[in-house]
Design an enzyme around this catalytic site. Structure first.
Site, PDB file in Angstrom:
ATOM      1  N   LYS A  88       0.857  -1.190   0.000  1.00 13.45           N
ATOM      2  CA  LYS A  88       0.000   0.000   0.000  1.00 13.45           C
ATOM      3  C   LYS A  88       0.887   1.232   0.000  1.00 13.45           C
ATOM      4  CE  LYS A  88      -4.507   0.921   0.305  1.00 13.45           C
ATOM      5  NZ  LYS A  88      -5.662   0.103  -0.064  1.00 13.45           N
ATOM      6  N   ASP A 107      -6.824   4.324  -4.359  1.00 14.41           N
ATOM      7  CA  ASP A 107      -7.525   4.159  -3.075  1.00 14.41           C
ATOM      8  C   ASP A 107      -8.198   5.509  -2.829  1.00 14.41           C
ATOM      9  OD1 ASP A 107      -7.916   2.316  -0.677  1.00 14.41           O
ATOM     10  OD2 ASP A 107      -7.148   4.087   0.314  1.00 14.41           O
ATOM     11  N   ASN A 139     -16.700   5.756  -4.447  1.00 13.72           N
ATOM     12  CA  ASN A 139     -16.451   4.760  -5.505  1.00 13.72           C
ATOM     13  C   ASN A 139     -16.963   3.370  -5.188  1.00 13.72           C
ATOM     14  OD1 ASN A 139     -15.025   6.541  -7.118  1.00 13.72           O
ATOM     15  ND2 ASN A 139     -13.136   6.201  -5.965  1.00 13.72           N
TER      16      ASN A 139
HETATM   17  P1  NAD Z   1     -13.999   7.577  -2.069  1.00 14.67           P
HETATM   18  O1  NAD Z   1     -13.118   8.719  -1.700  1.00 14.67           O
HETATM   19  O2  NAD Z   1     -14.501   7.444  -3.459  1.00 14.67           O
HETATM   20  O3  NAD Z   1     -15.290   7.532  -1.123  1.00 14.67           O
HETATM   21  C1  NAD Z   1     -15.232   7.683   0.252  1.00 14.67           C
HETATM   22  C2  NAD Z   1     -16.550   8.307   0.686  1.00 14.67           C
HETATM   23  O4  NAD Z   1     -16.576   8.373   2.108  1.00 14.67           O
HETATM   24  C3  NAD Z   1     -16.752   9.725   0.175  1.00 14.67           C
HETATM   25  O5  NAD Z   1     -18.105   9.889  -0.238  1.00 14.67           O
HETATM   26  C4  NAD Z   1     -16.464  10.579   1.418  1.00 14.67           C
HETATM   27  O6  NAD Z   1     -17.192  11.815   1.387  1.00 14.67           O
HETATM   28  C5  NAD Z   1     -16.982   9.658   2.491  1.00 14.67           C
HETATM   29  N1  NAD Z   1     -16.461   9.945   3.830  1.00 14.67           N
HETATM   30  C6  NAD Z   1     -15.205  10.299   4.199  1.00 14.67           C
HETATM   31  N2  NAD Z   1     -15.153  10.488   5.529  1.00 14.67           N
HETATM   32  C7  NAD Z   1     -16.403  10.242   6.000  1.00 14.67           C
HETATM   33  C8  NAD Z   1     -16.999  10.264   7.285  1.00 14.67           C
HETATM   34  N3  NAD Z   1     -16.282  10.581   8.366  1.00 14.67           N
HETATM   35  N4  NAD Z   1     -18.304   9.948   7.404  1.00 14.67           N
HETATM   36  C9  NAD Z   1     -19.043   9.626   6.323  1.00 14.67           C
HETATM   37  N5  NAD Z   1     -18.534   9.590   5.076  1.00 14.67           N
HETATM   38  C10 NAD Z   1     -17.234   9.893   4.921  1.00 14.67           C
HETATM   39  O7  NAD Z   1     -13.180   6.269  -1.602  1.00 14.67           O
HETATM   40  P2  NAD Z   1     -13.487   4.768  -2.002  1.00 14.67           P
HETATM   41  O8  NAD Z   1     -12.546   4.372  -3.078  1.00 14.67           O
HETATM   42  O9  NAD Z   1     -14.944   4.594  -2.175  1.00 14.67           O
HETATM   43  O10 NAD Z   1     -12.984   4.039  -0.676  1.00 14.67           O
HETATM   44  C11 NAD Z   1     -13.799   3.958   0.489  1.00 14.67           C
HETATM   45  C12 NAD Z   1     -13.243   2.891   1.392  1.00 14.67           C
HETATM   46  O11 NAD Z   1     -13.203   1.661   0.692  1.00 14.67           O
HETATM   47  C13 NAD Z   1     -11.816   3.120   1.904  1.00 14.67           C
HETATM   48  O12 NAD Z   1     -11.696   2.590   3.202  1.00 14.67           O
HETATM   49  C14 NAD Z   1     -10.974   2.309   0.933  1.00 14.67           C
HETATM   50  O13 NAD Z   1      -9.729   1.962   1.482  1.00 14.67           O
HETATM   51  C15 NAD Z   1     -11.883   1.117   0.754  1.00 14.67           C
HETATM   52  N6  NAD Z   1     -11.640   0.333  -0.450  1.00 14.67           N
HETATM   53  C16 NAD Z   1     -11.639   0.905  -1.675  1.00 14.67           C
HETATM   54  C17 NAD Z   1     -11.443   0.103  -2.798  1.00 14.67           C
HETATM   55  C18 NAD Z   1     -11.524   0.663  -4.190  1.00 14.67           C
HETATM   56  O14 NAD Z   1     -11.470  -0.131  -5.136  1.00 14.67           O
HETATM   57  N7  NAD Z   1     -11.688   1.960  -4.367  1.00 14.67           N
HETATM   58  C19 NAD Z   1     -11.213  -1.267  -2.656  1.00 14.67           C
HETATM   59  C20 NAD Z   1     -11.235  -1.823  -1.373  1.00 14.67           C
HETATM   60  C21 NAD Z   1     -11.459  -1.014  -0.269  1.00 14.67           C
END
Ligand code: NAD
Length: 430
Positions: free
Chosen positions: A108, A148, A223
């Site tokens: 990571k 991420d 996402n």
């Molecule tokens: P992203 O930035 O697209 O979305 C995150 C969302 O969470 C946003 O809408 C943001 O406004 C919201 N957010 C942030 N802080 C918050 C809070 N305190 N309360 C409520 N909402 C809040 O990111 P993502 O890619 O969707 O990733 C989200 C999670 O999923 C992360 O933990 C990431 O590590 C995990 N993840 C992502 C992927 C991927 O393929 N993108 C894969 C596995 C895990």
């Protein structure tokens, strides 16, 4: 943040590993060999900002374990990025990749920055600086980054371009989740949500949880959350609550996931969605619902709020949303938790498909990608459930009984740790 505080963060994330290792009777020196990251890079990235001044950012790349294959894991751009967070995220990738059986280790990266306050030009210079700083230590057979939180396909494109310039080779397998025009895979964008959806279907079948009419609450609407909301909606679930970093929206009659996404796109938040009641960023966690999807950041479900959770099933799409103390409380309450290292593995699985396609130079259809993803996720769930039955389950367990015997997280770690252990043993590393 003090050094002591930081190191305890990583120790916390190792707790399920220690629990699984104890069940597997692994010796403590072996557990340390699995727990410790193989390589930790800390880089300084001076960036010329749009105002002409140089600002120096700190970036990290952690290669946690490469016994099962090259390190693999995303790059996070966020103000809270620190070494301990990146170490935890890299460790979870080792576990995740082992659980779904893809031939990768865990890695990571991250940069402490606020991408929301940076221009596209500044982000491009930052990304190119980071790529140049770590280029010697990554590669399609060494360590393969991906997006991420705070990063996206465009950032992957800049990273790839910088890497090609440094190495003089066009190697699209250096990074995944690229735009389609430069070797991305169809189906990558919704893959984490899609994978979470497949394991939710399997869990619902296994534990007799009706999905039609099930009330779904989601924290974080980015996402990973938006696609799972859409897939669950399509099979008759009701999306009753969502939130993002600005605020939240609640409607017990359900909200349309695509319209919610459009509203967020237009106004930068789900807050104020027509017909909804305004709620806080954390309310979705404790609101009355059947399925809870934490999809924001880590450490959202803690010993302070775990007891207030009303969902029967929790599908962890964020990485590390539940603290170990909260996990125990949820287990006592009988909440079935599909752990992050299983439920959110769809993204890295399709990243693996992208890497395979890059290496073959031959590309699959969306249907082929989806079929393969379904097979991987369904198999992983079944293997975790079998492991749970073998090691920690009362096999007569059903959702309406007390779930004190069931812990799918421990089962997931047992399965993954066994696979990592076997690979390290076969290589003679332990
Ligand atoms: P992203 O930035 O697209 O979305 C995150 C969302 O969470 C946003 O809408 C943001 O406004 C919201 N957010 C942030 N802080 C918050 C809070 N305190 N309360 C409520 N909402 C809040 O990111 P993502 O890619 O969707 O990733 C989200 C999670 O999923 C992360 O933990 C990431 O590590 C995990 N993840 C992502 C992927 C991927 O393929 N993108 C894969 C596995 C895990």
């Amino acid at each position: 943040m003090s050094v002591l505080k930081e190191s305890s963060l990583y120790e916390e994330s190792l707790k399920p590993l220690r629990e699984a290792s104890a069940i597997l009777n692994l010796e403590s020196n072996v557990v340390e060999a699995i727990a410790n990251p193989e390589r930790v890079l800390i880089v300084s990235i001076p960036v010329k900002m749009d105002n002409g001044k140089v600002k120096t950012f700190t970036g990290y790349r952690v290669q946690h374990n490469t016994a099962r294959g090259p390190a693999k894991g995303g790059i996070r751009y966020h103000p809270s990025v620190c070494l301990d967070e990146v170490k935890s995220l890299a460790f979870w990738m080792s576990i995740k990749n082992a659980v779904v059986g893809i031939p990768y280790g865990g890695g990571k990266g991250g940069i402490t920055c606020n991408p929301k306050e940076m221009s596209q030009n500044e982000l491009e210079r930052l990304t190119r600086g980071y790529a140049a700083a770590i280029a010697k230590f990554v590669g399609p057979d060494i360590d393969i980054p991906a997006p991420d939180v705070g990063t996206n396909a465009q950032i992957m494109g800049w990273f790839a371009d910088e890497y090609y310039k440094i190495t003089g080779k066009y190697e699209p397998g250096i990074i995944t989740s690229k735009p389609l025009s430069i070797g991305g895979s169809v189906g990558r964008e919704p893959a984490t949500g899609r994978g979470g959806f497949f394991v939710t279907i399997e869990a619902a079948k296994t534990f007799d949880i009706p999905l039609k009419g099930a009330r779904v609450s989601i924290q974080g609407y980015g996402n990973v959350a938006q696609p799972i909301a859409q897939y669950l909606y399509e099979i008759g679930c009701k999306i009753v609550a969502v939130s993002d970093s600005v605020g939240g929206a609640y409607n017990p009659d359900g909200m349309h996931p695509l319209k919610l996404a459009e509203h967020k796109e237009k106004t930068r938040s789900v807050k104020g969605f027509p017909g909804s009641k305004e709620i806080s960023t954390t309310d979705p966690l404790t609101i009355d619902c059947d399925i809870l999807v934490p999809a924001a950041l880590e450490n959202q479900i803690t010993k302070e709020n775990a007891d207030k959770i009303k969902a029967k099933l929790m599908v962890e799409l964020a990485n590390g949303p539940t603290t170990p103390e909260a996990d125990k409380i949820l287990q006592e309450k009988g909440v079935i938790v599909l752990p992050d290292v299983l439920a959110s593995a769809g993204g890295v699985t399709v990243s693996y498909f992208e890497w395979v396609q890059n290496r073959m130079g031959y590309y699959w259809t969306e249907e082929e990608v989806d079929d393969k993803l379904k097979r991987v996720m369904t198999t992983a769930f079944k293997e975790v459930y079998q492991t749970a039955k073998q090691y920690c389950l009362d096999t007569s367990f059903r959702v309406h009984t007390k779930a004190h015997q069931l812990n799918l997280r421990t089962a997931t770690y047992i399965l993954a740790v066994k696979r990592i252990y076997e690979a390290m043993k076969a290589l003679g590393r332990i």
